[in-house]
Design a protein around this motif. Structure first.
Motif, PDB file in Angstrom:
ATOM      1  N   GLY A 159       0.933  -1.548  -0.115  1.00  0.00           N
ATOM      2  CA  GLY A 159       0.236  -0.398   0.255  1.00  0.00           C
ATOM      3  C   GLY A 159       0.876   1.226   0.035  1.00  0.00           C
ATOM      4  O   GLY A 159       0.387   2.584  -0.131  1.00  0.00           O
ATOM      5  N   GLY A 160       1.902   0.727   0.831  1.00  0.00           N
ATOM      6  CA  GLY A 160       3.292   2.595   0.380  1.00  0.00           C
ATOM      7  C   GLY A 160       3.392   3.251  -0.610  1.00  0.00           C
ATOM      8  O   GLY A 160       3.406   3.917  -1.095  1.00  0.00           O
ATOM      9  N   PHE A 161       3.063   1.680  -2.137  1.00  0.00           N
ATOM     10  CA  PHE A 161       3.093   2.648  -3.397  1.00  0.00           C
ATOM     11  C   PHE A 161       1.997   3.607  -3.116  1.00  0.00           C
ATOM     12  O   PHE A 161       3.010   4.517  -4.313  1.00  0.00           O
ATOM     13  CB  PHE A 161       2.657   1.311  -4.554  1.00  0.00           C
ATOM     14  N   GLY A 162       1.477   3.687  -2.822  1.00  0.00           N
ATOM     15  CA  GLY A 162      -0.045   4.746  -2.762  1.00  0.00           C
ATOM     16  C   GLY A 162       0.594   6.273  -1.988  1.00  0.00           C
ATOM     17  O   GLY A 162      -0.142   7.119  -2.275  1.00  0.00           O
ATOM     18  N   PHE A 163       0.889   5.879  -1.260  1.00  0.00           N
ATOM     19  CA  PHE A 163       1.718   6.865  -0.694  1.00  0.00           C
ATOM     20  C   PHE A 163       2.538   8.047  -0.215  1.00  0.00           C
ATOM     21  O   PHE A 163       3.136   8.873   0.484  1.00  0.00           O
ATOM     22  CB  PHE A 163       1.462   6.616   1.200  1.00  0.00           C
ATOM     23  N   ALA A 164       3.765   7.040  -1.420  1.00  0.00           N
ATOM     24  CA  ALA A 164       5.358   7.228  -1.820  1.00  0.00           C
ATOM     25  C   ALA A 164       5.069   8.722  -2.123  1.00  0.00           C
ATOM     26  O   ALA A 164       6.262   9.412  -1.358  1.00  0.00           O
ATOM     27  CB  ALA A 164       5.545   5.701  -2.312  1.00  0.00           C
ATOM     28  N   LYS A 165       4.234   9.037  -2.997  1.00  0.00           N
ATOM     29  CA  LYS A 165       4.484  10.721  -3.490  1.00  0.00           C
ATOM     30  C   LYS A 165       3.837  11.571  -2.538  1.00  0.00           C
ATOM     31  O   LYS A 165       3.003  13.105  -2.598  1.00  0.00           O
ATOM     32  CB  LYS A 165       3.841  10.417  -5.103  1.00  0.00           C
ATOM     33  N   THR A 166       2.126  11.202  -2.334  1.00  0.00           N
ATOM     34  CA  THR A 166       1.568  12.193  -1.549  1.00  0.00           C
ATOM     35  C   THR A 166       1.373  11.242  -0.157  1.00  0.00           C
ATOM     36  O   THR A 166       0.181  10.806   0.306  1.00  0.00           O
ATOM     37  CB  THR A 166       0.119  11.581  -2.159  1.00  0.00           C
ATOM     38  N   PRO A 167       2.487  11.551   0.772  1.00  0.00           N
ATOM     39  CA  PRO A 167       2.556  11.479   2.059  1.00  0.00           C
ATOM     40  C   PRO A 167       1.364  12.295   3.417  1.00  0.00           C
ATOM     41  O   PRO A 167       0.759  11.687   3.788  1.00  0.00           O
ATOM     42  CB  PRO A 167       3.547  12.017   3.115  1.00  0.00           C
ATOM     43  N   GLY A 168       0.625  13.283   2.091  1.00  0.00           N
ATOM     44  CA  GLY A 168      -0.299  14.189   3.037  1.00  0.00           C
ATOM     45  C   GLY A 168      -1.776  13.083   2.817  1.00  0.00           C
ATOM     46  O   GLY A 168      -2.409  13.443   3.712  1.00  0.00           O
ATOM     47  N   SER A 169      -1.596  11.708   2.629  1.00  0.00           N
ATOM     48  CA  SER A 169      -2.917  11.256   2.152  1.00  0.00           C
ATOM     49  C   SER A 169      -3.291  10.137   3.638  1.00  0.00           C
ATOM     50  O   SER A 169      -4.194  10.689   4.218  1.00  0.00           O
ATOM     51  CB  SER A 169      -3.051  10.117   0.963  1.00  0.00           C
ATOM     52  N   ILE A 170      -2.034  10.175   4.402  1.00  0.00           N
ATOM     53  CA  ILE A 170      -2.660   9.251   5.156  1.00  0.00           C
ATOM     54  C   ILE A 170      -2.578  10.441   6.558  1.00  0.00           C
ATOM     55  O   ILE A 170      -3.178  10.365   7.546  1.00  0.00           O
ATOM     56  CB  ILE A 170      -0.960   9.090   5.761  1.00  0.00           C
ATOM     57  N   ARG A 171      -1.912  11.998   6.931  1.00  0.00           N
ATOM     58  CA  ARG A 171      -2.556  13.051   7.263  1.00  0.00           C
ATOM     59  C   ARG A 171      -3.785  12.973   7.300  1.00  0.00           C
ATOM     60  O   ARG A 171      -4.657  12.977   8.184  1.00  0.00           O
ATOM     61  CB  ARG A 171      -1.233  14.292   6.951  1.00  0.00           C
ATOM     62  N   ASP A 172      -4.623  13.233   6.195  1.00  0.00           N
ATOM     63  CA  ASP A 172      -6.143  13.643   6.149  1.00  0.00           C
ATOM     64  C   ASP A 172      -6.923  12.300   5.964  1.00  0.00           C
ATOM     65  O   ASP A 172      -7.968  12.452   6.654  1.00  0.00           O
ATOM     66  CB  ASP A 172      -5.670  14.784   4.346  1.00  0.00           C
ATOM     67  N   LEU A 173      -6.644  11.210   5.867  1.00  0.00           N
ATOM     68  CA  LEU A 173      -7.236  10.094   6.583  1.00  0.00           C
ATOM     69  C   LEU A 173      -7.199   9.792   7.925  1.00  0.00           C
ATOM     70  O   LEU A 173      -8.360   9.790   8.458  1.00  0.00           O
ATOM     71  CB  LEU A 173      -6.276   8.382   6.027  1.00  0.00           C
ATOM     72  N   LEU A 174      -5.769  10.065   8.707  1.00  0.00           N
ATOM     73  CA  LEU A 174      -6.255   9.706  10.026  1.00  0.00           C
ATOM     74  C   LEU A 174      -6.941  11.500  10.115  1.00  0.00           C
ATOM     75  O   LEU A 174      -7.787  11.483  11.374  1.00  0.00           O
ATOM     76  CB  LEU A 174      -4.860  10.624  10.714  1.00  0.00           C
ATOM     77  N   LYS A 175      -7.003  12.655   9.426  1.00  0.00           N
ATOM     78  CA  LYS A 175      -7.716  13.622  10.217  1.00  0.00           C
ATOM     79  C   LYS A 175      -9.188  13.535  10.127  1.00  0.00           C
ATOM     80  O   LYS A 175     -10.449  13.631  10.998  1.00  0.00           O
ATOM     81  CB  LYS A 175      -6.953  15.113   9.563  1.00  0.00           C
TER      82      LYS A 175
END
Ligand code: SF4
Length: 569
Positions: free
Chosen positions: A484-500
């Motif tokens: 799944g890390g392939f999908g977050f490699a260029k957009t770490p902001g997605s993890i921030r937004d998923l948590l938020k």
């Protein structure tokens, strides 16, 4: 449904629920396990005694079927390494626990009676049911019985005869989305911890449960959409969809790092016969149950898993992964995918870690107990484990014990745990991970094979291992699959937004690194309290002196670098 901590006291046979302590709220999966170990488990306790706990903690993002983000972490003090242990898996266990509002399930104590139990969890709480009639049964038969008894929609985490015998190569099996008991929390002997608690299985009926609430549904959904698109567009995703983790077979061999005949060579002459490409062709040609592309959990868009069928179209085992191909295949000199698949089924049924057993059999072959390449003899030795003979128990205790008993010096372990399918003399960054990870030799704690460096050059390896270890500790805390890390490699902001979006937390772009660093800090603290020191962050001496063909390289990352991996302040 209120999110709570569930405790199952296996001695008193009671299950209680309590509020989540504030200091545990923003932790999940691997980090929560480390925190609970520090808070509640004496670091020097007997891992198979009453003071150790088996901790089952879904990652922070588990619950909404975001692609590849529903992993379960199982942990405790490892009977194999003597230190902290977290072993995560896909499948359905995490999702079902979260739908019951379970932040973490903590199994405590050891029963005084020699009786076996099932722990049954549903929306009304937990209860114990007798399971003596399941004792001795393999994982597949036990699963069938439980599905017949409790219905097809349950989740199950269970042990096989290996866990019952408290073998330190035993793991905890989890059902995949198709109810196959195939997603094993394999590493570190956690199946033995469950066996010491006389629990054959945990049955999870989430039928009265629900998805966890979202603090900001719009933000969560848009982050999910963004992440999924990035994941699908990433070039590596297609490779894993087509070939699964078996894609690593050729790659590892190409780097001269595939473990071959007990780590005596880094290339295997039979590699083409056991490659991901060969397996895909075989499965497509066979048809029937065979499927080279399969999802272990609902919602995974990568689908790196597979179903390996025989010539008649019947299912042999699901899945066959690279680590099994590496350790049961090349490491034992076996170049036959059917033989590997049958051995894989046997190990799954026993509830054993195929990496640890593959390494132990390699050591046994070096001691003369089998010829390299003899799959039939390998199966005979595994049947010794099922019978519980003295030799079987030695092999089932892993590579380090096997080496000591049989007098073999060339044993591929770090902190007592067998190395995975990457020889650290050819892929030295992963060697740094094997040496220094608080988890012991574990490729998922920080694999470096994809880093754009010269893997034979000892320079830079400390840095790439550190980056990878921090990232993986973060993913394991969130419940995110490595791929799944392939999908977050260029957009770490997605993890921030998923948590938020999920919790309303105001976290920064570097939340993955923050969670990873915190997790490693907690794990190092537990190991230190358990008696580990810098001398434990080393690879076996023979790997620093014995050249590995074809590059004739040794592991020569300086000890000073190994000592600096977690020194990032
Ligand atoms: S990528 Fe593979 S291991 Fe990861 S969640 Fe999907 S099927 Fe499971």
């Amino acid at each position: 449904m209120e999110v709570q901590v569930w405790r199952a006291d296996v001695e008193e046979r009671v299950v209680t629920n309590e509020p989540v302590p504030a200091s545990w709220e923003q932790l999940g999966g691997r980090s929560l396990i480390a925190r609970i170990l520090l808070d509640e488990v004496p670091a020097t306790c007997d891992p198979l005694g009453p003071f150790n706990k088996l901790i089952i903690a879904p990652g922070l993002l588990v619950g909404h079927m975001v692609s590849s983000c529903d992993r379960i972490s199982i942990g405790g003090k490892s009977p194999l390494t003597g230190g902290v242990k977290e072993s995560n898996a896909g499948g359905s266990t995490g999702l079902k626990l979260v739908h019951l509002g379970i932040k973490v399930l903590i199994l405590e104590g050891t029963p005084t009676e020699d009786k076996w139990w099932i722990l049954h969890l549903n929306a009304n709480g937990g209860r114990y049911e007798p399971a003596d009639d399941l004792f001795g049964h393999g994982v597949y038969q036990t699963t069938q019985r439980l599905l017949e008894c409790y219905g097809p929609k349950i989740g199950i985490a269970l042990i096989g005869p290996g866990g019952e015998m408290r073998l330190t190569a035993a793991g905890v099996q989890n059902l995949d989305k198709d109810r196959e008991p195939s997603r094993i929390s394999a590493r570190g002997g956690l199946g033995a911890v469950m066996g010491a608690k006389r629990l054959k299985a945990i049955v999870i009926d989430s039928s009265g449960g629900e998805k966890p609430p979202l603090a900001d549904p719009e933000l969560f959904k848009s982050a999910q959409k963004h992440y999924t698109k990035e994941l699908m567009d990433h070039p590596q995703t297609a490779s894993y969809t087509n070939y699964g983790t078996a894609a690593m077979t050729r790659m590892s061999d190409g780097f001269g790092g595939i473990p071959t005949r007990n780590y005596s060579s880094g290339t295997f002459e039979g590699v083409e016969k056991i490659s991901g490409e060969a397996m895909r062709d075989l499965l497509l040609a066979r048809g029937g149950a065979s499927n080279p592309t399969h999802a272990c959990m609902t919602g995974c868009t990568i689908r790196c898993s597979n179903v390996f069928g025989d010539v008649k179209g019947n299912n042999i085992v699901s899945p066959v992964e690279y680590e099994t191909i590496g350790l049961i295949g090349a490491n034992l000199g076996i170049d036959d995918l059917d033989a590997i698949a049958h051995i894989n089924w046997e190990l799954n049924d026993l509830g054993l870690d195929s990496i640890e057993i593959g390494a132990a059999l390699g050591v046994a072959a070096e001691a003369g107990l089998m010829e390299f390449g003899d799959a039939r003899r390998a199966m005979e030795l595994i049947s010794e484990i099922r019978q519980g003979t003295t030799l079987g128990r030695v092999l089932g205790s892993g590579a380090a014990v096997t080496g000591r008993v049989l007098g073999v010096g060339r044993v591929p372990v770090a902190k007592g745990q067998a190395m995975a399918g990457y020889d650290p003399r050819a892929i030295k960054g992963t060697g740094v991970t094997y040496a220094t990870s608080p988890q012991g030799a574990d490729h998922t704690a920080g694999l470096t094979i994809r880093a754009k460096v010269n893997h034979l050059d000892p320079k830079e390896q400390m840095e790439i291992s550190r980056i990878s270890q921090i990232k993986m500790a973060g993913y394991d805390t969130l419940g995110i699959c490595l791929f799944g890390g392939f999908g977050f490699a260029k957009t770490p902001g997605s993890i921030r937004d998923l948590l938020k979006g999920r919790y309303g937390w105001d976290v920064g772009d570097d939340v993955l690194q923050e969670l990873g660093r915190e997790t490693l800090k907690l794990e190092c603290a537990f190991n230190q309290a358990a008696g580990f020191g810098p001398e434990d962050d080393r690879l076996p001496e023979w790997m620093t002196t014995e050249p590995l063909p074809p590059h004739n390289s040794v592991f020569d990352v300086p000890n000073e670098d190994l000592d600096r991996v977690f020194d990032w302040t």
